[in-house]
Design a protein around this motif. Structure first.
Motif, PDB file in Angstrom:
ATOM      1  N   THR A  60      -1.420  16.347  23.826  1.00 34.66           N
ATOM      2  CA  THR A  60      -1.274  15.906  23.080  1.00 34.66           C
ATOM      3  C   THR A  60      -2.530  16.584  22.150  1.00 34.66           C
ATOM      4  OG1 THR A  60      -3.271  14.140  23.858  1.00 34.66           O
ATOM      5  CG2 THR A  60      -0.573  14.066  23.409  1.00 34.66           C
ATOM      6  N   CYS A  89      -2.409  18.846  18.360  1.00 33.48           N
ATOM      7  CA  CYS A  89      -2.928  17.814  16.862  1.00 33.48           C
ATOM      8  C   CYS A  89      -3.351  18.780  16.266  1.00 33.48           C
ATOM      9  CB  CYS A  89      -4.305  17.241  17.755  1.00 33.48           C
ATOM     10  SG  CYS A  89      -4.357  15.520  18.607  1.00 33.48           S
ATOM     11  N   ILE A 109       6.109  12.400  25.152  1.00 32.39           N
ATOM     12  CA  ILE A 109       5.066  12.382  23.771  1.00 32.39           C
ATOM     13  C   ILE A 109       5.939  13.050  22.808  1.00 32.39           C
ATOM     14  CG2 ILE A 109       3.626  14.127  22.781  1.00 32.39           C
ATOM     15  CD1 ILE A 109       2.030  13.799  25.175  1.00 32.39           C
ATOM     16  N   ALA A 113      -3.635  12.753  17.656  1.00 30.12           N
ATOM     17  CA  ALA A 113      -3.045  11.170  19.215  1.00 30.12           C
ATOM     18  C   ALA A 113      -3.838  11.762  19.973  1.00 30.12           C
ATOM     19  CB  ALA A 113      -1.738  12.966  19.435  1.00 30.12           C
TER      20      ALA A 113
END
Length: 95
Positions: free
Chosen positions: A27, A31, A53, A80
């Motif tokens: 994550t 981003c 994800i 995230a």
């Protein structure tokens, strides 16, 4: 300066059995990226955390297009967050 109206769409993934630091590794890299660019990166990354994800990002895009009426090409992953989940206790029965 243009006055754009920002709307926030979020999804929540629960009960994914995975360590949080392994999912944060993925994550942190997505981003700030565009929606379509995120899919390309998640498909090419070799981590196991990419598939859940990927499903969450796809769900967020579907929510934005159906509920808000926004175009998926204009979406950006703003943040995230991955938190620690429930801990499963495993017993070792003894005589």
């Amino acid at each position: 300066m243009l006055n754009k109206r920002t709307t926030e769409v979020h999804t929540l993934g629960q009960h994914i059995s995975m360590f949080a630091h392994k999912a944060r590794r993925v994550t942190d890299q997505i981003c700030g990226l565009a929606y379509e660019e995120t899919f390309m990166i998640l498909e090419l990354m070799p981590y196991r955390a990419c598939y859940p994800i990927f499903k969450l990002v796809y769900s967020a895009g579907a929510n934005a297009s159906s509920n808000m009426g926004s175009n998926e090409a204009n979406l950006v992953i703003s943040k995230a967050i991955v938190n620690k989940g429930t801990i499963m206790k495993r017993l070792k029965p003894r005589a």
